[in-house]
Design a protein around this motif. Sequence first.
Motif, PDB file in Angstrom:
ATOM      1  N   SER A   1       0.843  -1.196   0.000  1.00  0.00           N
ATOM      2  CA  SER A   1       0.000   0.000   0.000  1.00  0.00           C
ATOM      3  C   SER A   1       0.875   1.241   0.000  1.00  0.00           C
ATOM      4  CB  SER A   1      -0.909   0.024   1.237  1.00  0.00           C
ATOM      5  OG  SER A   1      -1.724  -1.114   1.294  1.00  0.00           O
ATOM      6  N   ILE A   2       0.305   2.323  -0.508  1.00  0.00           N
ATOM      7  CA  ILE A   2       0.918   3.638  -0.395  1.00  0.00           C
ATOM      8  C   ILE A   2       0.000   4.479   0.482  1.00  0.00           C
ATOM      9  CG2 ILE A   2       1.545   5.743  -1.612  1.00  0.00           C
ATOM     10  CD1 ILE A   2       2.359   4.062  -3.990  1.00  0.00           C
ATOM     11  N   VAL A   3       0.538   4.955   1.585  1.00  0.00           N
ATOM     12  CA  VAL A   3      -0.257   5.723   2.539  1.00  0.00           C
ATOM     13  C   VAL A   3      -0.026   7.209   2.313  1.00  0.00           C
ATOM     14  CG1 VAL A   3      -0.673   6.244   4.971  1.00  0.00           C
ATOM     15  CG2 VAL A   3      -0.196   3.880   4.255  1.00  0.00           C
ATOM     16  N   GLN A   4      -1.090   7.931   2.033  1.00  0.00           N
ATOM     17  CA  GLN A   4      -1.041   9.393   1.980  1.00  0.00           C
ATOM     18  C   GLN A   4      -1.322   9.892   3.385  1.00  0.00           C
ATOM     19  OE1 GLN A   4      -3.898  11.217  -0.653  1.00  0.00           O
ATOM     20  NE2 GLN A   4      -2.920  13.216  -0.565  1.00  0.00           N
ATOM     21  N   VAL A   5      -0.332  10.489   4.010  1.00  0.00           N
ATOM     22  CA  VAL A   5      -0.389  10.800   5.441  1.00  0.00           C
ATOM     23  C   VAL A   5      -1.615  11.638   5.769  1.00  0.00           C
ATOM     24  CG1 VAL A   5       0.813  11.929   7.354  1.00  0.00           C
ATOM     25  CG2 VAL A   5       2.107  10.639   5.656  1.00  0.00           C
ATOM     26  N   GLY A   6      -2.404  11.123   6.700  1.00  0.00           N
ATOM     27  CA  GLY A   6      -3.579  11.841   7.166  1.00  0.00           C
ATOM     28  C   GLY A   6      -4.750  11.856   6.219  1.00  0.00           C
TER      29      GLY A   6
END
Length: 283
Positions: free
Chosen positions: A60-65
């Motif tokens: 996964s790629i997490v976009q912070v917040g």
Amino acid sequence: MVLGYSISPVPFYDSLSEQFKNNPTAFGTNYPLLAMIDEPPSFFFFTDDDIDVSHIHNISIVQVGVQSIDVTSRFVGHGLLMADAEAEGDSHNSYIRFSPSDDFAFSFPAVGMYYYVIEVTREDDTPSVYYSELFCVKDDRQNAIRIEYGSPNILVTPFGIIPLGSLEVGFTLHMWVDALIGKPEYTFEETVTTRMGYEFMENCLTKKTYQFVVIAPEYLCDAMRLIKLCPDRTITQYGKPYHPITFDMSVDWQEQGDLAAVTVTFDTDTVITALGGYDGLHI
């Protein structure tokens, strides 16, 4: 899996608490490791030796917040590989690597801060998760330099072999840095003959050395060492490629201790030589 140094521009950790912002000298400040909106960062890291390398459970790629994006199907088979080093003839640790393939297609939904999350399984069927360092996605290539590098030669570490290939064939790494190439240096090498108080040039060589300065944390300094070891390198600025023959870096740690000013110098094929300037007939 945790090494004392980073190999790829984006390091991976066993825990989010190991990210740069949690370094005691960073005081919670994020380092803006650059990535472009249409080019996810490449990476390479060794895994623990009891990881089941038959498949990656999830990436996964997490976009912070904001959100977490499942990119497993987009990455696996399109540049992402988990390999058993022992099966490849290397008795050291296995590894996970990613460099976008020619048919890879992905863009981040927006500019911002992101990090990778890779979920794998150990041989005893227990889950294991690797987290990447934060990286800053932007959509403007101005004032940024792209460095891509690979090596047909074997690069060996105490943990195993780094399976890089040439820029034309095989696995390569790339990084973006917030810097501009400028203030080149010009050097001259002369061979002179002295006769009766006069100096006569026999031959002269001049070359142009490019340079740039990037502010970097320790993990990026670690990764940049590989560029010098790789004979295949391309540095691109404003769409103009440079093909370095040499690549050198000097590190000047700043007062706080979490960042360094890294001066990079490199030569391309800019050598001009004058031969036969002295024939000995005029004295």
